[in-house]
Design a protein around this motif. Structure first.
Motif, short mmCIF file in Angstrom:
data_model
loop_
_atom_site.label_atom_id
_atom_site.label_comp_id
_atom_site.label_asym_id
_atom_site.label_seq_id
_atom_site.Cartn_x
_atom_site.Cartn_y
_atom_site.Cartn_z
N VAL A 169 -33.44 -2.20 -12.20
CA VAL A 169 -32.47 -1.24 -11.68
C VAL A 169 -33.18 -0.16 -10.87
O VAL A 169 -32.78 0.17 -9.74
CB VAL A 169 -31.67 -0.61 -12.84
N LEU A 170 -34.25 0.39 -11.41
CA LEU A 170 -34.96 1.47 -10.73
C LEU A 170 -35.67 0.98 -9.48
O LEU A 170 -35.69 1.68 -8.45
CB LEU A 170 -35.96 2.11 -11.69
N ALA A 171 -36.23 -0.23 -9.54
CA ALA A 171 -36.93 -0.77 -8.38
C ALA A 171 -35.98 -0.99 -7.21
O ALA A 171 -36.40 -0.97 -6.04
CB ALA A 171 -37.61 -2.09 -8.75
N ALA A 172 -34.71 -1.17 -7.49
CA ALA A 172 -33.70 -1.36 -6.43
C ALA A 172 -33.25 -0.04 -5.82
O ALA A 172 -32.43 -0.04 -4.90
CB ALA A 172 -32.50 -2.11 -6.99
N GLY A 173 -33.78 1.07 -6.32
CA GLY A 173 -33.42 2.36 -5.77
C GLY A 173 -32.14 2.96 -6.32
O GLY A 173 -31.63 3.95 -5.79
N VAL A 174 -31.60 2.37 -7.37
CA VAL A 174 -30.38 2.90 -7.98
C VAL A 174 -30.73 4.18 -8.74
O VAL A 174 -31.73 4.24 -9.46
CB VAL A 174 -29.76 1.86 -8.93
N ILE A 175 -29.90 5.19 -8.58
CA ILE A 175 -30.16 6.50 -9.17
C ILE A 175 -29.47 6.60 -10.53
O ILE A 175 -28.24 6.53 -10.61
CB ILE A 175 -29.66 7.63 -8.25
N PRO A 176 -30.24 6.72 -11.60
CA PRO A 176 -29.62 6.90 -12.93
C PRO A 176 -28.75 8.15 -12.95
O PRO A 176 -28.92 9.08 -12.16
CB PRO A 176 -30.83 7.05 -13.86
N TRP A 177 -27.80 8.14 -13.88
CA TRP A 177 -26.96 9.31 -14.17
C TRP A 177 -25.85 9.50 -13.15
O TRP A 177 -24.72 9.77 -13.52
CB TRP A 177 -27.82 10.57 -14.24
N THR A 178 -26.16 9.36 -11.86
CA THR A 178 -25.13 9.57 -10.84
C THR A 178 -24.53 8.26 -10.36
O THR A 178 -23.31 8.08 -10.38
CB THR A 178 -25.69 10.35 -9.65
N GLN A 179 -25.38 7.31 -9.94
CA GLN A 179 -24.84 6.03 -9.50
C GLN A 179 -24.44 5.14 -10.68
O GLN A 179 -23.55 4.30 -10.53
CB GLN A 179 -25.85 5.32 -8.61
#
Length: 332
Positions: A249-259
């Motif tokens: 998830v993080l490697a794809a650039g998805v922003i935790p908490w907001t996205q």
């Protein structure tokens, strides 16, 4: 016991509305002061006033109340001015604050004695954490430490939520298809249902409690898996939760908490925000309903809205766009 009188500064939005409905259910006399942008709950006495405008508190020039509940999240000077006006005409002031007032990074298991950020009760609006801490200082300065209750909330969910966290998950899952579910499934979550927050705050005010209380469920009250599984069941959706490890998830650039609302990957920040020590509030009577009840009530509210999910104009929308979700999930 005589009927209580409650003044809510707000009263039509999320937490304020929950407090108004709870107080009305108790038979209290409820007055709300707000700008009139949304209809207050039936049964309250509604006053109009814009706290950011000159003369915006004129409607409160007269009157006495047992309790004041303030949900303000903007400039601390607005809390200062309201509290100063009411200090001689109300017994107790409850300010709905946030665990964001603690200095970052918070330690896992932190409680009310953790260090807080610097702020001023006389400040104009700056940023959320400083505004909330400034509001705490303003309320306490005007009412005194023994008459001021500071309710430091974590994530707040439930009906009327205008941040959009649980509403986004519910509407996304209701749409069906493959859903990006950020793992791990057993990731523990802390939150408080706004109705439980309201019930506790009114009880605490009536008992004359003062000072700071962290208000959120015990650690591990639910998990990411139970939350999303419940959303699937409650909406009756055919959606398929595709559990994806945090690294992907993080490697794809998805922003935790907001996205991906509510979700934070395992680590220091997650442990700080979802590992709060709430022993003080539990000892003072906090009771948190099961996640099923929160999800069911939020979905029932959402499906009854004629104009879609409400939001706060000062906050950016939350949620992941379909194109990014599809890219992270890859081919079916």
């Amino acid at each position: 016991m005589s009927t209580r009188t409650l003044l809510i500064l707000g009263g039509t939005g999320f937490v304020g509305r929950a407090a108004a409905e709870e107080a009305l259910a108790r038979g209290w006399h409820v007055t709300v002061l707000n700008r009139g942008r949304a209809a207050p709950p039936p049964g309250v006495r509604a006053l109009r006033g814009d706290r950011t405008a000159d003369g915006g508190l004129a409607a409160l020039a007269e009157g006495e109340w047992d309790h004041v509940l303030d949900t303000w999240s903007d400039a601390p000077v607005a809390v200062r001015d309201a509290a100063r006006l009411l200090a001689g005409r109300a017994r107790h002031y409850t300010y709905i604050s946030s665990r964001s007032v603690y200095a970052f990074p918070m330690a896992a298991g932190a409680a009310e004695d953790a260090p807080v950020i610097d702020a001023s009760p006389d400040a104009e609006a700056t940023e959320y954490a400083a505004d909330k801490r400034g509001g705490e200082l303003a309320a306490t300065a005007e009412f005194g430490a023994d008459r001021t209750l500071l309710v430091r909330c974590g994530i707040i969910l439930g009906p009327y939520e205008d941040v959009g966290r649980l509403p986004w998950w519910l509407t996304r899952i209701a749409r069906g298809g493959r859903v990006l579910a950020p793992g791990p499934r057993d990731l523990p979550l802390q939150y408080v249902d706004a109705r439980d927050l309201a019930a506790w705050a009114l009880d605490a005010a009536d008992a004359g409690l003062s000072g700071p209380y962290d208000l959120v469920s015990p650690p591990g009250h639910t998990t990411m898996g139970r939350l999303l599984d419940t959303c699937v069941r409650v909406t009756g959706s055919t959606a398929r939760l595709c559990w994806t490890d945090p690294e992907t998830v993080l490697a794809a650039g998805v922003i935790p908490w907001t996205q991906l609302p509510v979700w934070l990957p395992p680590g220091e920040v997650h442990d700080a925000l979802h590992g709060s020590d709430v022993g003080k509030a539990l000892a003072a009577g906090l009771r948190c309903r099961p996640v099923t009840e929160t999800v069911e009530a939020t979905w029932a509210w959402l499906t009854g809205l004629p104009d879609g999910v409400p939001g706060r104009p000062e906050r950016s929308p939350v949620g992941l766009d379909p194109e990014t979700e599809a890219r992270v999930l890859g081919p079916a």
